[in-house]
Design an enzyme around this catalytic site. Sequence first.
Site, PDB file in Angstrom:
ATOM      1  N   CYS A 131       0.837  -1.188   0.000  1.00 27.50           N
ATOM      2  CA  CYS A 131       0.000   0.000   0.000  1.00 27.50           C
ATOM      3  C   CYS A 131       0.879   1.248   0.000  1.00 27.50           C
ATOM      4  CB  CYS A 131      -0.959   0.080   1.182  1.00 27.50           C
ATOM      5  SG  CYS A 131      -2.139  -1.254   1.234  1.00 27.50           S
ATOM      6  N   ARG A 156       4.171  -0.428  -4.560  1.00 22.57           N
ATOM      7  CA  ARG A 156       3.803  -0.957  -3.242  1.00 22.57           C
ATOM      8  C   ARG A 156       2.465  -1.694  -3.253  1.00 22.57           C
ATOM      9  NH1 ARG A 156       6.827   1.345   0.716  1.00 22.57           N
ATOM     10  NH2 ARG A 156       5.279   0.773   2.256  1.00 22.57           N
ATOM     11  N   TRP A 171      -2.709  -2.733  -1.840  1.00 24.00           N
ATOM     12  CA  TRP A 171      -2.407  -4.164  -2.005  1.00 24.00           C
ATOM     13  C   TRP A 171      -3.320  -4.867  -1.010  1.00 24.00           C
ATOM     14  CZ3 TRP A 171      -0.554  -8.324   0.889  1.00 24.00           C
ATOM     15  CH2 TRP A 171      -0.079  -9.426   0.156  1.00 24.00           C
ATOM     16  N   ASN A 176      -2.033   1.991   5.749  1.00 27.68           N
ATOM     17  CA  ASN A 176      -1.117   0.957   5.248  1.00 27.68           C
ATOM     18  C   ASN A 176      -0.772   0.082   6.442  1.00 27.68           C
ATOM     19  OD1 ASN A 176       1.001  -0.533   4.171  1.00 27.68           O
ATOM     20  ND2 ASN A 176       2.485   1.116   4.381  1.00 27.68           N
ATOM     21  N   GLY A 177      -1.095  -1.211   6.355  1.00 30.30           N
ATOM     22  CA  GLY A 177      -0.805  -2.110   7.475  1.00 30.30           C
ATOM     23  C   GLY A 177      -1.996  -2.995   7.771  1.00 30.30           C
ATOM     24  N   GLU A 216      16.810 -18.359  -7.627  1.00 30.09           N
ATOM     25  CA  GLU A 216      16.465 -16.970  -7.946  1.00 30.09           C
ATOM     26  C   GLU A 216      15.971 -16.857  -9.389  1.00 30.09           C
ATOM     27  OE1 GLU A 216      15.746 -14.428  -6.430  1.00 30.09           O
ATOM     28  OE2 GLU A 216      16.024 -12.764  -7.804  1.00 30.09           O
ATOM     29  N   LYS A 256      12.313 -15.407 -10.370  1.00 28.95           N
ATOM     30  CA  LYS A 256      12.149 -14.278 -11.309  1.00 28.95           C
ATOM     31  C   LYS A 256      11.145 -14.645 -12.391  1.00 28.95           C
ATOM     32  CE  LYS A 256      13.284 -11.685  -9.735  1.00 28.95           C
ATOM     33  NZ  LYS A 256      13.786 -11.391  -8.476  1.00 28.95           N
ATOM     34  N   GLU A 258       7.553 -14.719 -11.052  1.00 26.56           N
ATOM     35  CA  GLU A 258       7.044 -13.380 -10.732  1.00 26.56           C
ATOM     36  C   GLU A 258       6.638 -12.612 -11.985  1.00 26.56           C
ATOM     37  OE1 GLU A 258       9.402 -11.857  -6.785  1.00 26.56           O
ATOM     38  OE2 GLU A 258      10.569 -11.992  -8.602  1.00 26.56           O
ATOM     39  N   HIS A 316      15.893 -37.143  -7.799  1.00 26.92           N
ATOM     40  CA  HIS A 316      15.076 -37.723  -6.739  1.00 26.92           C
ATOM     41  C   HIS A 316      13.629 -37.249  -6.791  1.00 26.92           C
ATOM     42  CE1 HIS A 316      18.662 -39.479  -5.058  1.00 26.92           C
ATOM     43  NE2 HIS A 316      19.257 -38.297  -5.041  1.00 26.92           N
ATOM     44  N   LYS A 342       6.034  -4.748  -3.802  1.00 27.12           N
ATOM     45  CA  LYS A 342       7.476  -4.700  -3.607  1.00 27.12           C
ATOM     46  C   LYS A 342       7.846  -4.747  -2.137  1.00 27.12           C
ATOM     47  CE  LYS A 342      11.644  -3.231  -5.366  1.00 27.12           C
ATOM     48  NZ  LYS A 342      11.985  -4.582  -5.787  1.00 27.12           N
TER      49      LYS A 342
HETATM   50  C1  G6P Z   1       8.329  -9.154  -1.638  1.00 22.87           C
HETATM   51  C2  G6P Z   1       8.840  -8.814  -3.011  1.00 22.87           C
HETATM   52  C3  G6P Z   1      10.060  -9.671  -3.333  1.00 22.87           C
HETATM   53  C4  G6P Z   1      11.117  -9.476  -2.244  1.00 22.87           C
HETATM   54  C5  G6P Z   1      10.561  -9.820  -0.864  1.00 22.87           C
HETATM   55  C6  G6P Z   1      11.526  -9.444   0.251  1.00 22.87           C
HETATM   56  O1  G6P Z   1       7.762 -10.409  -1.626  1.00 22.87           O
HETATM   57  O2  G6P Z   1       7.837  -9.017  -3.980  1.00 22.87           O
HETATM   58  O3  G6P Z   1      10.591  -9.249  -4.570  1.00 22.87           O
HETATM   59  O4  G6P Z   1      12.229 -10.279  -2.521  1.00 22.87           O
HETATM   60  O5  G6P Z   1       9.364  -9.070  -0.638  1.00 22.87           O
HETATM   61  O6  G6P Z   1      11.686  -8.047   0.253  1.00 22.87           O
HETATM   62  P1  G6P Z   1      12.835  -7.284   0.979  1.00 22.87           P
HETATM   63  O7  G6P Z   1      12.521  -5.841   0.759  1.00 22.87           O
HETATM   64  O8  G6P Z   1      12.780  -7.662   2.434  1.00 22.87           O
HETATM   65  O9  G6P Z   1      14.124  -7.695   0.372  1.00 22.87           O
END
Ligand code: G6P
Length: 611
Positions: free
Chosen positions: A2, A27, A73, A99-100, A484, A488, A491, A507, A606
């Site tokens: 948010c 956000r 969000w 926000n929260g 990773e 990616k 996402e 396995h 994010k």
């Molecule tokens: C969210 C984002 C991810 C990120 C994760 C941790 O889920 O979508 O891209 O890796 O938070 O975020 P941070 O700011 O703690 O690295």
Amino acid sequence: MCGILAYVGHREAYPVILKGLKRLEYRGYDSSGVAMIHDSIKVYKKKGKVAELEEFLMGKELKSTIGIGHTRWATHGEPSDRNAHPHMSNSGRIAMIHNGIIENYASIKQDLLSKGYKFNSDTDTEILVNFIDDILIHNSCSLEEAVRVALKRVVGAYVIVLLDEENPDTLIAARKGSPLVIGIGKGEHFLASDASPIIEYTKEVVYINDYELAIIKSDELILKNLGNEKITPFVQQLDLELSAIEKGGFDHFMLKEIYEQPKTIYDCLRGRLDIAHEDIIMGGVESQIDKLKHANRIIIIACGTSWHAGLAAEYIIEELCRIPVEVEYASEFRYRNPIVNKGDVIFAISQSGETADTLVAIERAKEQGALIFGVLNVVGSSIARVSHAGAYTHAGPEIGVASTKAFTAQLVVLTMIALKIAKEKQSVSHDRFVELLHELNALPEKVEKILSDVSSIQSIAAKTANANSFLYLGRGYNFPVALEGALKLKEISYIHAEGYPAAEMKHGPIALVDESLPVLFVATRDAYHEKVVSNMQEINARKGKLIAVVTEGDKTLAAFTKDIIAVPAADEIIAPILNVIPLQLLSYYIGVSRGLDVDRPRNLAKSVTVE
Ligand code: G6P
């Protein structure tokens, strides 16, 4: 999680709020809304991205020099017009953005229902605004006092900003656990979840702390604690340029941020890598060096991409420092009564420094007496404040929701931390230490080289964009890279992808392999290389579509596949920093060719400031 934006001053509030919400959209972007005072409070809200709210409001008279805006969000209640913020109180006197999460909203709601309150949304926010309204009505007090009383009963995390019809020149804001920064202009104030919407108006800001309440007019900012005592605002200068938060000619922030990596890695090394004196200078590490080098155990706490950086760090720290390392998902660590002993050191890794899971996990470990060391990108963030020491990654603002440059910066910083501890502990030979310094120093140029020709990545993206599933495999230092890469792709492209240790694949996941499954091996030259080649043989024998990231000049894999991406040679400890870059680009090009919004993938945010 948010985005919040509010304005009071001499300008038209709506354009300021709209522009700011667009900057904060990373956000959350499932709905947005604004409220302004024009005789009475007017609220406008719309499901979807901020552009949809903008279109909806096109041509409307929105004259007001005070207003609040929000991009959401969803937590409580689906994304919809009615669940979008701002929310009004039943009396119609106050509008609020939040926000929260208010954790005890259900009991407060019961009380309010028994008093005849009605709710139009499924949100916890609407409960809180009416709770404040109820206190206001029954105690005939000021709004400021009502907010104070309400917040003493609230359990959870929040930033709230309120607009009061009876005081149309004043905003009231409060924070606990979610970020809020106030920009101080000439006869105007800007409130936002981060500094990015403020930077074009002023560089003077005040970061609000937990349990603080701000009473803001165009020319006045009063800060108080919940005990009604005044606090002197600590005014800071923003160290941020507008260009850092604009696309700068790239189609997407994600691509811009991938291409920034030679610079962000250089910035991360600058002033720390002291090749001339064969040393690493890191104030945060040096300040805690005794505790770090004598640590019984390092526990790394993180989420998402940062967790993957933590996993890579486990391999690096154990190798160089000979200290046992555990890597924990913050959300799991917090709730399983973890054992934290004296002599344990916690590394908290977070790009945003605001991730609620990570924040509460380290607060818990801190209570148990552990040293908290933050590896963070955002200066002054919540996790930075609760850490005893740390190192910033200096990657600059990362706007694309999928983390790219922040990840490589985390890897660089973590490698430097490991090297510094190892040097002090004498667990690494001088020659090896110096060799790795030179490897780090060579990184920006090697990254530049990868980015200078992405044709092989684009052609693989074109061939695989319609895949239903993907497997990413790697061993040793390249296992976190495989994880990773898979994250990616999930996402950005919404293609199911799994990352796995290359040998463990036999396995279970090998059952998935057929001629339709792309299987990407991170197979650069390292101690495991021959074993990885055997694993590739196993996939080849089952007709999986092999893709390989290999070291430049390595011809051994050409027999299996034409889909090869070459990266410059690097030491195996450093190689993950290079190897992940083609995987970022592959996800990007696949996402784009599927016509998706790569900067704002569905359902994600994010900065996740709820547990
Ligand atoms: C969210 C984002 C991810 C990120 C994760 C941790 O889920 O979508 O891209 O890796 O938070 O975020 P941070 O700011 O703690 O690295």
